[in-house]
Design an enzyme around this catalytic site. Structure first.
Site, mmCIF file in Angstrom:
data_model
loop_
_atom_site.group_PDB
_atom_site.id
_atom_site.type_symbol
_atom_site.label_atom_id
_atom_site.label_comp_id
_atom_site.label_asym_id
_atom_site.label_seq_id
_atom_site.Cartn_x
_atom_site.Cartn_y
_atom_site.Cartn_z
ATOM 1 N N ASN A 53 0.771 -1.194 -0.042
ATOM 2 C CA ASN A 53 0.087 0.029 0.172
ATOM 3 C C ASN A 53 0.858 1.021 0.200
ATOM 4 O O ASN A 53 1.910 1.282 0.478
ATOM 5 C CB ASN A 53 -0.969 0.080 1.231
ATOM 6 C CG ASN A 53 -0.103 0.097 2.446
ATOM 7 O OD1 ASN A 53 0.315 1.260 2.852
ATOM 8 N ND2 ASN A 53 0.185 -1.016 3.117
ATOM 9 N N LYS A 180 1.415 1.652 16.421
ATOM 10 C CA LYS A 180 1.952 2.599 15.672
ATOM 11 C C LYS A 180 0.732 3.811 15.500
ATOM 12 O O LYS A 180 -0.477 3.049 14.976
ATOM 13 C CB LYS A 180 2.822 2.408 14.473
ATOM 14 C CG LYS A 180 3.592 3.595 13.679
ATOM 15 C CD LYS A 180 4.353 3.165 12.749
ATOM 16 C CE LYS A 180 3.761 2.900 11.409
ATOM 17 N NZ LYS A 180 4.798 2.460 10.289
ATOM 18 N N LYS A 182 -0.331 7.640 13.340
ATOM 19 C CA LYS A 182 0.231 8.777 12.525
ATOM 20 C C LYS A 182 0.134 9.833 13.126
ATOM 21 O O LYS A 182 -0.559 10.297 14.215
ATOM 22 C CB LYS A 182 -0.928 8.894 11.293
ATOM 23 C CG LYS A 182 -1.150 7.475 10.449
ATOM 24 C CD LYS A 182 0.126 7.060 9.676
ATOM 25 C CE LYS A 182 0.160 6.015 9.052
ATOM 26 N NZ LYS A 182 1.401 5.384 8.309
ATOM 27 N N ASP A 210 4.647 7.990 13.350
ATOM 28 C CA ASP A 210 5.038 8.278 11.854
ATOM 29 C C ASP A 210 4.544 9.428 11.388
ATOM 30 O O ASP A 210 3.150 9.507 11.037
ATOM 31 C CB ASP A 210 4.318 6.921 11.037
ATOM 32 C CG ASP A 210 4.828 6.997 9.609
ATOM 33 O OD1 ASP A 210 5.358 7.601 9.224
ATOM 34 O OD2 ASP A 210 4.124 5.843 8.931
ATOM 35 N N GLU A 236 9.002 8.155 13.152
ATOM 36 C CA GLU A 236 9.128 7.476 11.757
ATOM 37 C C GLU A 236 9.137 8.873 10.793
ATOM 38 O O GLU A 236 8.280 9.653 10.847
ATOM 39 C CB GLU A 236 8.441 6.650 11.426
ATOM 40 C CG GLU A 236 8.456 5.989 9.863
ATOM 41 C CD GLU A 236 7.303 4.558 9.836
ATOM 42 O OE1 GLU A 236 7.174 4.570 8.777
ATOM 43 O OE2 GLU A 236 6.977 4.232 10.947
ATOM 44 N N GLU A 262 11.251 3.557 4.076
ATOM 45 C CA GLU A 262 10.249 2.849 3.267
ATOM 46 C C GLU A 262 9.971 3.534 1.986
ATOM 47 O O GLU A 262 9.306 2.562 0.959
ATOM 48 C CB GLU A 262 8.755 2.930 4.025
ATOM 49 C CG GLU A 262 8.278 4.255 4.014
ATOM 50 C CD GLU A 262 6.882 4.088 4.656
ATOM 51 O OE1 GLU A 262 5.704 4.307 4.123
ATOM 52 O OE2 GLU A 262 6.667 3.755 6.104
ATOM 53 N N ASP A 289 11.168 -1.692 1.912
ATOM 54 C CA ASP A 289 10.197 -2.873 1.548
ATOM 55 C C ASP A 289 10.481 -3.533 0.250
ATOM 56 O O ASP A 289 10.330 -2.593 -0.713
ATOM 57 C CB ASP A 289 8.859 -1.839 1.591
ATOM 58 C CG ASP A 289 7.499 -2.924 1.287
ATOM 59 O OD1 ASP A 289 7.688 -4.001 0.758
ATOM 60 O OD2 ASP A 289 6.510 -2.225 1.448
ATOM 61 N N HIS A 319 8.628 -2.009 6.054
ATOM 62 C CA HIS A 319 7.096 -1.375 5.786
ATOM 63 C C HIS A 319 6.482 -2.627 4.886
ATOM 64 O O HIS A 319 6.881 -3.357 4.130
ATOM 65 C CB HIS A 319 7.354 -0.194 5.040
ATOM 66 C CG HIS A 319 6.113 0.486 4.267
ATOM 67 N ND1 HIS A 319 5.691 0.036 3.092
ATOM 68 C CD2 HIS A 319 4.947 1.112 4.576
ATOM 69 C CE1 HIS A 319 4.568 0.387 2.485
ATOM 70 N NE2 HIS A 319 4.290 1.119 3.641
ATOM 71 N N GLU A 338 6.034 -5.009 9.857
ATOM 72 C CA GLU A 338 5.101 -4.443 9.828
ATOM 73 C C GLU A 338 3.843 -5.002 9.773
ATOM 74 O O GLU A 338 3.919 -6.077 9.024
ATOM 75 C CB GLU A 338 4.730 -3.080 9.155
ATOM 76 C CG GLU A 338 3.812 -2.118 9.362
ATOM 77 C CD GLU A 338 3.757 -0.878 8.426
ATOM 78 O OE1 GLU A 338 3.389 0.166 8.906
ATOM 79 O OE2 GLU A 338 4.445 -1.018 7.368
#
Length: 386
Positions: A53, A180, A182, A210, A236, A262, A289, A319, A338
C-alpha cells in the site's frame, strides 16, 4: 520448465483513512500471477505477488514492459544451473534489461511485484516455505518466530482521541506489544492524540509515531522536542525521504530511536541514507520494503550495503505488512515486520490460524510465501490465475 503466462490485475484497496500526506480513497495495487508448466499435487505451480500500500498499481508497466521481456526470453536462460527450478536473479536481470540506472520510481514497484511472484513459485517448486529456502541459500538457521507491530492510528473523519484509544486497545487485546499511529497534522492536534494513546497503553505496550514525510526541518525539530518527552518506540519518517540532511539534523534534537527507508527503492538509495542521513546503528530502524524496491533480489543487495556500513539486518523492520517480508525476516534475520490488523485486506495480515503472542507470530510450514494459508487472499489470487 518454463513460465507460460504472466497475468496482472489492478485491484482497489480504497479506504477513508489518511496520513499526514495522502489519503487512501483511490488507492490500488497490482496483483500478479506467474504461471509455470510445473505441476505439483495435480495443479500447475503459480507464483503470486502484489505491491504494498501507499504506491499505486503498476499494470501499465507490468503489461507493456516487464512481463513481455520475460515471455520473450529463452526459457533456458531463466533457469538455475541445475535446470530444476527458476533462477530469481536471472529473471531479475531479464526484467531490467535495457533499463538505465537511476530513476528508482514506479518501475521499482512493478519489478518488485513480479519478483515476489517469482520467489513464491521458486519456493513452491522446491516444496519449501520461502523462509527456509532463504535461510538455506544464505547458510543461516531459520527462525520462524518473527516480531510484528500493529500499524494504524490513521486520521479519519470524525475519529477523536477516544476512538483512537479504542483502536489501540484492540491491538493490545490481539497480542501486540508495539503499536503505531500517524502524526504530522500539527502539534496542537497530535499532542492530545499521543498522550491519549500512551494513557491507554499504560506501559503494557510501546508506541511508535509516523509523520509520513510531511514535515519540514523546523517542524520536524519542533516535533522532536515534544516527542523526546515520551517513551516512544520510534519517531518515523519526519521529512522527505530523500532529505538526508534533515534526517541527520534530527539526531541533535531527538536522542531516541528514529526510523525511515520505506520510500527508498534501491540499494544505492539505502547506501546514501546510511552515508548522509545520520542514522545510528545502535538504536535506529530501517524500513526498506522489497515489494516497492525491485524485490528480494535487490533487497539482498541492500543487506550487503548494510553489512559494509556496519549495520545488522536485525535493525530492519520492513514497511508493508505482507507475508513476503515476514519470510525474509524469518529467513534472513531481520528485526521483524509491520502488520495491518484491520486494513488493506485481503492482502495484509497472516495465514489463517496464525496468532500474535507477546508481539510475535510463528511462521507456518507452508510452501512458498504461504498465501495458500490465507483463504480470503488465495481465493482472489486463484481467480486471476485460473
Amino acid at each position: 520448465m518454463r513460465i507460460v503466462d504472466i497475468r496482472e490485475v489492478t485491484a482497489p484497496i480504497a479506504s477513508a483513512i489518511a496520513n499526514a500526506y495522502i489519503d487512501f480513497s483511490k488507492m490500488t495495487l497490482s496483483l500478479v500471477a506467474v504461471v509455470t508448466d510445473v505441476v505439483r499435487d495435480g495443479r500447475p505451480v503459480v507464483g503470486y505477488g502484489f505491491n504494498s500500500n501507499g504506491r499505486y498499481g503498476q499494470g501499465g508497466l507490468i503489461r507493456e514492459r516487464f512481463a513481455p521481456r520475460l515471455m520473450e526470453a529463452d526459457p533456458k536462460t531463466l533457469l538455475n544451473d541445475q535446470g530444476d527450478n527458476l533462477d530469481p536473479d536471472r529473471i531479475w536481470a531479464t526484467l531490467m534489461k535495457n533499463e538505465k540506472p537511476g530513476g528508482h520510481g514506479e518501475r521499482s514497484v512493478a519489478v518488485g511485484t513480479i519478483d515476489m511472484a517469482v520467489w513464491d513459485a521458486v519456493a513452491k517448486i522446491a516444496g519449501k516455505p520461502l523462509f527456509r529456502l532463504l535461510a538455506e541459500r544464505h547458510g543461516r538457521e531459520a527462525d520462524p518466530r518473527v516480531f510484528v507491530y500493529a500499524a494504524g492510528g490513521y486520521y479519519h473523519p470524525g475519529k477523536g482521541v477516544e476512538q483512537l484509544r479504542a483502536e489501540m486497545r484492540g491491538y493490545l487485546d490481539r497480542g501486540y506489544n508495539v503499536v503505531k499511529m500517524k502524526i504530522g497534522n500539527g502539534l496542537a492536534e497530535d499532542r492530545p492524540r499521543i498522550e491519549g494513546v500512551l494513557k491507554e497503553l499504560d506501559g503494557k505496550a510501546q508506541l511508535a509515531v509516523d509523520a509520513n514525510g510531511r514535515l519540514n526541518l523546523e517542524d520536524a525539530i519542533a516535533y522532536a522536542r515534544m516527542l523526546r518527552d515520551y517513551p516512544l518506540f520510534w519517531y518515523e519518517e519526519a521529512g522527505d525521504p530523500l532529505d538526508y540532511a534533515l534526517q541527520a539534523a534530527l539526531a541533535e534534537f531527538y536522542p531516541g530511536a528514529m526510523a525511515t527507508g520505506e520510500n527508498l527503492f534501491s540499494h544505492q538509495d539505502a547506501r546514501n541514507l546510511l552515508r548522509y542521513g545520520g542514522m545510528r546503528p545502535d538504536r535506529d530502524w530501517l524500513q526498506f520494503d522489497c515489494a516497492l524496491s525491485y524485490g528480494l533480489c535487490e533487497y539482498e543487495r541492500t543487506l550487503k550495503v548494510l553489512q559494509v556500513a556496519g549495520w545488522s539486518p536485525s535493525r530492519c523492520i520492513p514497511h508493508g505488512g505482507h507475508q513476503m517480508s515476514l519470510n525474509i525476516a524469518a529467513g534472513l534475520g531481520l528485526g521483524g515486520n509491520e502488520s495491518y490488523p484491520d486494513l488493506f485486506q485481503p492482502y495484509g495480515g497472516f495465514p489463517d490460524g496464525v496468532r500474535v503472542e507477546d508481539g510475535h507470530i510463528t511462521m507456518p510450514e507452508l510452501p512458498g510465501i504461504g498465501f495458500d494459508g490465507k483463504s480470503a487472499l488465495i481465493k482472489v489470487m486463484r481467480a486471476l490465475a485460473e
